[in-house]
Design a protein around this motif. Structure first.
Motif, PDB file in Angstrom:
ATOM      1  N   ASP A   1       0.823  -1.212   0.000  1.00 58.52           N
ATOM      2  CA  ASP A   1       0.000   0.000   0.000  1.00 58.52           C
ATOM      3  C   ASP A   1       0.857   1.262   0.000  1.00 58.52           C
ATOM      4  O   ASP A   1       0.332   2.371   0.160  1.00 58.52           O
ATOM      5  N   GLY A   2       2.176   1.113  -0.176  1.00 56.37           N
ATOM      6  CA  GLY A   2       3.060   2.266  -0.313  1.00 56.37           C
ATOM      7  C   GLY A   2       3.402   2.924   1.012  1.00 56.37           C
ATOM      8  O   GLY A   2       2.989   2.497   2.095  1.00 56.37           O
ATOM      9  N   TRP A   3       4.226   3.977   0.914  1.00 60.64           N
ATOM     10  CA  TRP A   3       4.634   4.730   2.090  1.00 60.64           C
ATOM     11  C   TRP A   3       3.453   5.499   2.688  1.00 60.64           C
ATOM     12  O   TRP A   3       2.562   5.940   1.982  1.00 60.64           O
ATOM     13  N   LYS A   4       3.509   5.696   4.001  1.00 57.82           N
ATOM     14  CA  LYS A   4       2.533   6.526   4.687  1.00 57.82           C
ATOM     15  C   LYS A   4       3.249   7.312   5.776  1.00 57.82           C
ATOM     16  O   LYS A   4       4.254   6.846   6.333  1.00 57.82           O
ATOM     17  N   ILE A   5       2.780   8.517   6.065  1.00 60.51           N
ATOM     18  CA  ILE A   5       3.330   9.322   7.161  1.00 60.51           C
ATOM     19  C   ILE A   5       2.329   9.293   8.314  1.00 60.51           C
ATOM     20  O   ILE A   5       1.123   9.513   8.106  1.00 60.51           O
ATOM     21  N   GLU A   6       2.830   8.995   9.521  1.00 57.96           N
ATOM     22  CA  GLU A   6       1.966   8.914  10.691  1.00 57.96           C
ATOM     23  C   GLU A   6       2.532   9.780  11.821  1.00 57.96           C
ATOM     24  O   GLU A   6       3.718  10.103  11.851  1.00 57.96           O
ATOM     25  N   GLU A   7       1.649  10.111  12.766  1.00 57.64           N
ATOM     26  CA  GLU A   7       2.039  10.882  13.941  1.00 57.64           C
ATOM     27  C   GLU A   7       2.591   9.935  15.004  1.00 57.64           C
ATOM     28  O   GLU A   7       2.064   8.846  15.222  1.00 57.64           O
ATOM     29  N   LEU A   8       3.647  10.384  15.680  1.00 56.42           N
ATOM     30  CA  LEU A   8       4.173   9.632  16.811  1.00 56.42           C
ATOM     31  C   LEU A   8       3.200   9.678  17.991  1.00 56.42           C
ATOM     32  O   LEU A   8       2.507  10.680  18.175  1.00 56.42           O
ATOM     33  N   PRO A   9       3.106   8.604  18.812  1.00 55.85           N
ATOM     34  CA  PRO A   9       3.886   7.369  18.733  1.00 55.85           C
ATOM     35  C   PRO A   9       3.315   6.351  17.752  1.00 55.85           C
ATOM     36  O   PRO A   9       3.968   5.349  17.463  1.00 55.85           O
ATOM     37  N   GLY A  10       2.101   6.541  17.263  1.00 54.80           N
ATOM     38  CA  GLY A  10       1.479   5.584  16.362  1.00 54.80           C
ATOM     39  C   GLY A  10       0.935   4.373  17.108  1.00 54.80           C
ATOM     40  O   GLY A  10       1.254   4.130  18.272  1.00 54.80           O
ATOM     41  N   ASP A  11       0.100   3.588  16.431  1.00 49.27           N
ATOM     42  CA  ASP A  11      -0.467   2.389  17.050  1.00 49.27           C
ATOM     43  C   ASP A  11       0.635   1.407  17.417  1.00 49.27           C
ATOM     44  O   ASP A  11       1.522   1.103  16.598  1.00 49.27           O
ATOM     45  N   PHE A  12       0.566   0.884  18.633  1.00 51.10           N
ATOM     46  CA  PHE A  12       1.526  -0.100  19.114  1.00 51.10           C
ATOM     47  C   PHE A  12       2.968   0.397  18.955  1.00 51.10           C
ATOM     48  O   PHE A  12       3.873  -0.385  18.672  1.00 51.10           O
ATOM     49  N   GLY A  13       3.177   1.714  19.127  1.00 54.80           N
ATOM     50  CA  GLY A  13       4.509   2.295  18.982  1.00 54.80           C
ATOM     51  C   GLY A  13       4.976   2.985  20.247  1.00 54.80           C
ATOM     52  O   GLY A  13       4.278   3.029  21.264  1.00 54.80           O
ATOM     53  N   LYS A  14       6.175   3.548  20.191  1.00 54.37           N
ATOM     54  CA  LYS A  14       6.781   4.266  21.306  1.00 54.37           C
ATOM     55  C   LYS A  14       7.132   5.677  20.865  1.00 54.37           C
ATOM     56  O   LYS A  14       7.370   5.942  19.681  1.00 54.37           O
ATOM     57  N   GLU A  15       7.177   6.585  21.834  1.00 54.52           N
ATOM     58  CA  GLU A  15       7.598   7.951  21.548  1.00 54.52           C
ATOM     59  C   GLU A  15       9.056   7.965  21.109  1.00 54.52           C
ATOM     60  O   GLU A  15       9.858   7.119  21.510  1.00 54.52           O
ATOM     61  N   PHE A  16       9.412   8.961  20.275  1.00 55.99           N
ATOM     62  CA  PHE A  16      10.797   9.112  19.822  1.00 55.99           C
ATOM     63  C   PHE A  16      11.616   9.764  20.935  1.00 55.99           C
ATOM     64  O   PHE A  16      11.087  10.547  21.732  1.00 55.99           O
ATOM     65  N   PRO A  17      12.937   9.459  21.019  1.00 59.57           N
ATOM     66  CA  PRO A  17      13.765  10.043  22.088  1.00 59.57           C
ATOM     67  C   PRO A  17      13.792  11.565  22.115  1.00 59.57           C
ATOM     68  O   PRO A  17      14.056  12.153  23.162  1.00 59.57           O
ATOM     69  N   SER A  18      13.556  12.218  20.993  1.00 54.84           N
ATOM     70  CA  SER A  18      13.554  13.688  20.946  1.00 54.84           C
ATOM     71  C   SER A  18      12.133  14.193  20.717  1.00 54.84           C
ATOM     72  O   SER A  18      11.439  13.736  19.801  1.00 54.84           O
ATOM     73  N   GLU A  19      11.704  15.164  21.526  1.00 53.57           N
ATOM     74  CA  GLU A  19      10.372  15.718  21.389  1.00 53.57           C
ATOM     75  C   GLU A  19      10.204  16.516  20.101  1.00 53.57           C
ATOM     76  O   GLU A  19       9.078  16.783  19.673  1.00 53.57           O
ATOM     77  N   GLU A  20      11.331  16.910  19.487  1.00 47.48           N
ATOM     78  CA  GLU A  20      11.262  17.691  18.257  1.00 47.48           C
ATOM     79  C   GLU A  20      10.758  16.865  17.080  1.00 47.48           C
ATOM     80  O   GLU A  20      10.283  17.408  16.088  1.00 47.48           O
ATOM     81  N   VAL A  21      10.899  15.541  17.163  1.00 50.29           N
ATOM     82  CA  VAL A  21      10.450  14.656  16.085  1.00 50.29           C
ATOM     83  C   VAL A  21       9.010  14.257  16.383  1.00 50.29           C
ATOM     84  O   VAL A  21       8.716  13.654  17.421  1.00 50.29           O
ATOM     85  N   ARG A  22       8.097  14.577  15.460  1.00 55.89           N
ATOM     86  CA  ARG A  22       6.672  14.357  15.689  1.00 55.89           C
ATOM     87  C   ARG A  22       6.039  13.379  14.707  1.00 55.89           C
ATOM     88  O   ARG A  22       4.923  12.919  14.917  1.00 55.89           O
ATOM     89  N   LYS A  23       6.742  13.078  13.616  1.00 59.77           N
ATOM     90  CA  LYS A  23       6.183  12.192  12.597  1.00 59.77           C
ATOM     91  C   LYS A  23       7.224  11.169  12.138  1.00 59.77           C
ATOM     92  O   LYS A  23       8.414  11.309  12.404  1.00 59.77           O
TER      93      LYS A  23
END
Length: 272
Positions: A122-144
């Motif tokens: 289904d190709g690439w997709k852009i999602e918001e952090l943390p996403g389903d069954f995901g974890k937050e990124f170590p830096s708050e500046e990264v949101r997607k």
């Protein structure tokens, strides 16, 4: 009516020509003082103008003391600096220019700036952090983040080093480090695969150096933590003009949708 003869005007004793003394000349200043004066001048002007004034100024601009002082004044000699840097002028310019050469590394602009896109499943997709069954990124500046699908998805960027201000002599002689980093993660309910491939290319796009990761497998029921992968190119020889960055992956369960590897915060930097 004819004019009278020109009168001779003499200076009063206190302003006689013999009493007018020239001020101190720049070349008479102690070298340490002259270096401090030159250090207040913008770096580009030092190289393009000041070093052409005279032999003394050329030697100072080409020497280490002036650039060590400028680095100290601008906070470029901290923990990340190399106190034994062979060429402090290049160290200064590389430190000032250091930035991420990857454009849109976190998907804030959808897929803009990414070329040679392969949209498997289904190709690439852009999602918001943390996403389903995901974890937050170590830096708050990264949101997607970018996420892949059930067949291989790949995307690439080619960086023109000259267009970014890294001139040919610098790349051929100094050969500064080219540092590559990427972050990847799976979602905790699905397994996935991830790959990274980076190439240093010549003017004709011949491959002069290459880094290719193994195919990294993330199992189902993983912790979904973000992992950084990095590689540093050094002593790669003359002729490098482009950097080609490519990454991608897929899920291993072949579920429709976007259960594959997640990537974000990719970076390519040229460093002292």
């Amino acid at each position: 009516m004819s004019e009278g003869p020109l009168r001779h005007h003499s200076f009063p004793p206190s302003f006689s020509e013999s009493s007018v003394q020239p001020g101190p000349r720049m070349e008479s200043l102690p070298e340490a003082v002259l270096i401090r004066i030159l250090a207040s001048i913008p770096a580009v002007d030092l190289v393009l103008a000041c070093r052409l004034v005279c032999c003394q100024w050329k030697n100072l601009v080409d020497g280490a003391a002036l650039w060590i002082l400028k680095c100290q004044q601008e906070g470029l000699t901290g923990a990340e600096s190399q106190e034994n840097a062979e060429n402090w002028q290049n160290f200064y310019f590389l430190s000032k220019k250091r930035k991420n050469l990857i454009k849109n590394p976190c998907g804030e602009e959808d897929l803009q700036h990414w070329g040679e896109v392969e949209n498997g499943g289904d190709g690439w997709k852009i999602e918001e952090l943390p996403g389903d069954f995901g974890k937050e990124f170590p830096s708050e500046e990264v949101r997607k983040y970018f996420v892949t699908s059930y067949e291989w998805c790949r995307k690439a960027q080619v960086i023109d080093l000259r267009a970014e201000g890294y001139w040919e002599e610098l790349m051929d002689t100094t050969q500064p480090k080219v540092v590559v980093k990427d972050w990847y993660a799976g979602r905790s309910d699905a397994g996935c695969l991830y790959e990274l491939c980076v190439k240093l290319l010549s003017e004709n796009e011949d491959v002069l150096a290459e880094y290719k990761s193994e195919t990294i497998a993330i199992p189902q029921d993983n912790d979904a933590n973000w992992t950084e992968i990095s590689h540093t190119f050094s002593n790669y020889g003359p002729g490098v003009r482009f950097v080609r960055f490519e990454h991608g992956g897929q899920d291993t369960l072949f579920w429709k949708g976007w259960y594959g590897v997640r990537v974000t915060n990719s970076s390519v930097t040229v460093e002292p």
